[in-house]
Motif scaffolding. Structure first.
Motif, PDB file in Angstrom:
ATOM      1  N   LEU A  98      -7.529  -4.156   6.418  1.00 19.21           N
ATOM      2  CA  LEU A  98      -8.129  -4.970   6.800  1.00 19.21           C
ATOM      3  C   LEU A  98      -7.417  -6.122   7.124  1.00 19.21           C
ATOM      4  O   LEU A  98      -8.323  -7.431   8.062  1.00 19.21           O
ATOM      5  CB  LEU A  98      -9.128  -5.208   5.729  1.00 19.21           C
ATOM      6  CG  LEU A  98     -10.173  -4.373   5.322  1.00 19.21           C
ATOM      7  CD1 LEU A  98     -10.599  -4.182   4.018  1.00 19.21           C
ATOM      8  CD2 LEU A  98     -11.697  -3.911   5.881  1.00 19.21           C
ATOM      9  N   LYS A  99      -6.173  -6.936   6.477  1.00 19.92           N
ATOM     10  CA  LYS A  99      -5.746  -8.112   6.658  1.00 19.92           C
ATOM     11  C   LYS A  99      -5.012  -8.035   8.271  1.00 19.92           C
ATOM     12  O   LYS A  99      -4.976  -8.951   9.343  1.00 19.92           O
ATOM     13  CB  LYS A  99      -4.708  -8.392   5.911  1.00 19.92           C
ATOM     14  CG  LYS A  99      -3.767  -8.884   5.946  1.00 19.92           C
ATOM     15  CD  LYS A  99      -2.421  -9.667   5.354  1.00 19.92           C
ATOM     16  CE  LYS A  99      -1.248 -10.469   5.032  1.00 19.92           C
ATOM     17  NZ  LYS A  99      -0.083 -10.289   4.074  1.00 19.92           N
TER      18      LYS A  99
ATOM     19  N   ASP B 210      -5.660   0.938  -2.346  1.00 18.38           N
ATOM     20  CA  ASP B 210      -6.231  -0.855  -3.062  1.00 18.38           C
ATOM     21  C   ASP B 210      -5.954  -1.296  -2.220  1.00 18.38           C
ATOM     22  O   ASP B 210      -6.143  -1.925  -1.376  1.00 18.38           O
ATOM     23  CB  ASP B 210      -6.884  -0.748  -3.876  1.00 18.38           C
ATOM     24  CG  ASP B 210      -7.460   0.076  -4.594  1.00 18.38           C
ATOM     25  OD1 ASP B 210      -8.690   0.583  -4.272  1.00 18.38           O
ATOM     26  OD2 ASP B 210      -7.737  -0.230  -6.051  1.00 18.38           O
ATOM     27  N   ASP B 211      -4.652  -1.405  -2.514  1.00 16.33           N
ATOM     28  CA  ASP B 211      -3.076  -2.446  -1.438  1.00 16.33           C
ATOM     29  C   ASP B 211      -3.634  -2.241  -0.307  1.00 16.33           C
ATOM     30  O   ASP B 211      -3.662  -2.870   0.410  1.00 16.33           O
ATOM     31  CB  ASP B 211      -1.908  -2.653  -1.965  1.00 16.33           C
ATOM     32  CG  ASP B 211      -1.767  -2.697  -3.324  1.00 16.33           C
ATOM     33  OD1 ASP B 211      -3.179  -4.170  -3.660  1.00 16.33           O
ATOM     34  OD2 ASP B 211      -0.993  -2.585  -4.154  1.00 16.33           O
TER      35      ASP B 211
ATOM     36  N   GLY C 102       1.166  -0.921   0.018  1.00 12.78           N
ATOM     37  CA  GLY C 102       0.099  -0.056  -0.149  1.00 12.78           C
ATOM     38  C   GLY C 102       0.905   1.131  -0.229  1.00 12.78           C
ATOM     39  O   GLY C 102       0.741   1.978  -0.557  1.00 12.78           O
TER      40      GLY C 102
ATOM     41  N   LYS D  81      -5.521  -0.533   1.932  1.00 12.06           N
ATOM     42  CA  LYS D  81      -7.488  -0.743   2.074  1.00 12.06           C
ATOM     43  C   LYS D  81      -7.313  -2.589   2.104  1.00 12.06           C
ATOM     44  O   LYS D  81      -7.948  -2.937   3.509  1.00 12.06           O
ATOM     45  CB  LYS D  81      -8.428  -0.538   1.365  1.00 12.06           C
ATOM     46  CG  LYS D  81      -9.547  -0.928   1.902  1.00 12.06           C
ATOM     47  CD  LYS D  81     -10.980  -0.877   1.102  1.00 12.06           C
ATOM     48  CE  LYS D  81     -12.530  -1.275   1.918  1.00 12.06           C
ATOM     49  NZ  LYS D  81     -13.315  -1.195   0.603  1.00 12.06           N
ATOM     50  N   LYS D  82      -6.892  -3.370   1.682  1.00 18.74           N
ATOM     51  CA  LYS D  82      -6.629  -4.545   1.786  1.00 18.74           C
ATOM     52  C   LYS D  82      -5.050  -4.795   2.892  1.00 18.74           C
ATOM     53  O   LYS D  82      -6.117  -6.049   3.786  1.00 18.74           O
ATOM     54  CB  LYS D  82      -6.102  -5.528   0.506  1.00 18.74           C
ATOM     55  CG  LYS D  82      -7.130  -4.841  -0.452  1.00 18.74           C
ATOM     56  CD  LYS D  82      -6.179  -5.577  -1.906  1.00 18.74           C
ATOM     57  CE  LYS D  82      -8.290  -5.886  -2.689  1.00 18.74           C
ATOM     58  NZ  LYS D  82      -7.076  -5.985  -4.125  1.00 18.74           N
ATOM     59  N   SER D  83      -4.690  -4.206   3.288  1.00 19.76           N
ATOM     60  CA  SER D  83      -3.716  -4.296   4.312  1.00 19.76           C
ATOM     61  C   SER D  83      -4.539  -4.064   5.601  1.00 19.76           C
ATOM     62  O   SER D  83      -3.733  -3.981   6.371  1.00 19.76           O
ATOM     63  CB  SER D  83      -2.148  -2.954   4.114  1.00 19.76           C
ATOM     64  OG  SER D  83      -1.891  -4.276   2.835  1.00 19.76           O
TER      65      SER D  83
END
Length: 198
Positions: free
Chosen positions: A161-162, A154-155, A118, A157-159
């Protein structure tokens, strides 16, 4: 296991020395950190980069001249010699490229790379014992920027959440600013997701 920390460079990047009593690891050696590290170490086994931005890898090349190996996530390997900001005077070539969740035994240290892209494509938190070196992913009461070259919202956000799935507690040692704890920062994730429009 104990650590020393000192800020270096114009953006006050934290450089860490992790010491188990007879061996040391260096995390994110910023501008002109080499001399301080050498003064406070006697058996440096490796340099670990949380990511490839110039202020975290500035003095890599000095340690490489001493034969010290450089570790970084494979997706950030290009950044340590191709600085998009034009502020890295001497690039380096990493010796060990980590994949997602890779584990390494370095002397008596057990090291694990947790990939959280990210801020950069290969941005990682590095787990060693009870410490989590979070680089520019998580800070005390903030997160890393994602508006730089090669950043990706986008990355990020995914990170975010992870990382919410991490249950174990760690002392969080960020790339800038004061220390925190991992669970403290995880408790802020929902706020960050909303505040940054994710």
């Amino acid at each position: 296991m104990q650590y020393l920390v000192k800020e270096f460079g114009s953006v006050m990047t934290n450089c860490y020395i992790l010491d188990n009593g007879f061996e040391q690891l260096v995390i994110d050696p910023g501008e002109n950190s080499y001399e301080w590290v050498k003064q406070n170490s006697n058996n440096i086994l490796a340099v670990l980069n949380t990511h490839g931005h110039y202020d975290h890898v500035y003095d890599n090349y000095k340690f490489q001249k001493d034969g010290v190996e450089i570790y970084i996530h494979k997706d950030d390997a290009f950044l340590v010699s191709n600085d998009p900001f034009g502020l890295l005077k001497n690039g380096s070539s990493p010796d060990v490229l980590a994949n997602d969740e890779d584990k390494f035994k370095i002397g008596q240290f057990s090291v694990k790379f947790h990939h959280f892209p990210g801020h950069t494509p290969g941005c990682s938190m590095i787990e060693i014992g009870d410490f989590m070196f979070s680089g520019d992913f998580l800070f005390n009461s903030s997160i890393g920027r994602f508006d730089f070259p090669f950043s990706n919202s986008d990355d990020m956000k995914k990170s975010l959440l992870k990382v919410k799935n991490f249950k174990k507690e760690f002392i969080l040692l960020p790339g800038h600013g004061e220390k925190s704890t991992l669970q403290t920062e995880i408790s802020h994730i929902d706020y960050y997701l909303k505040a940054f429009g994710f």
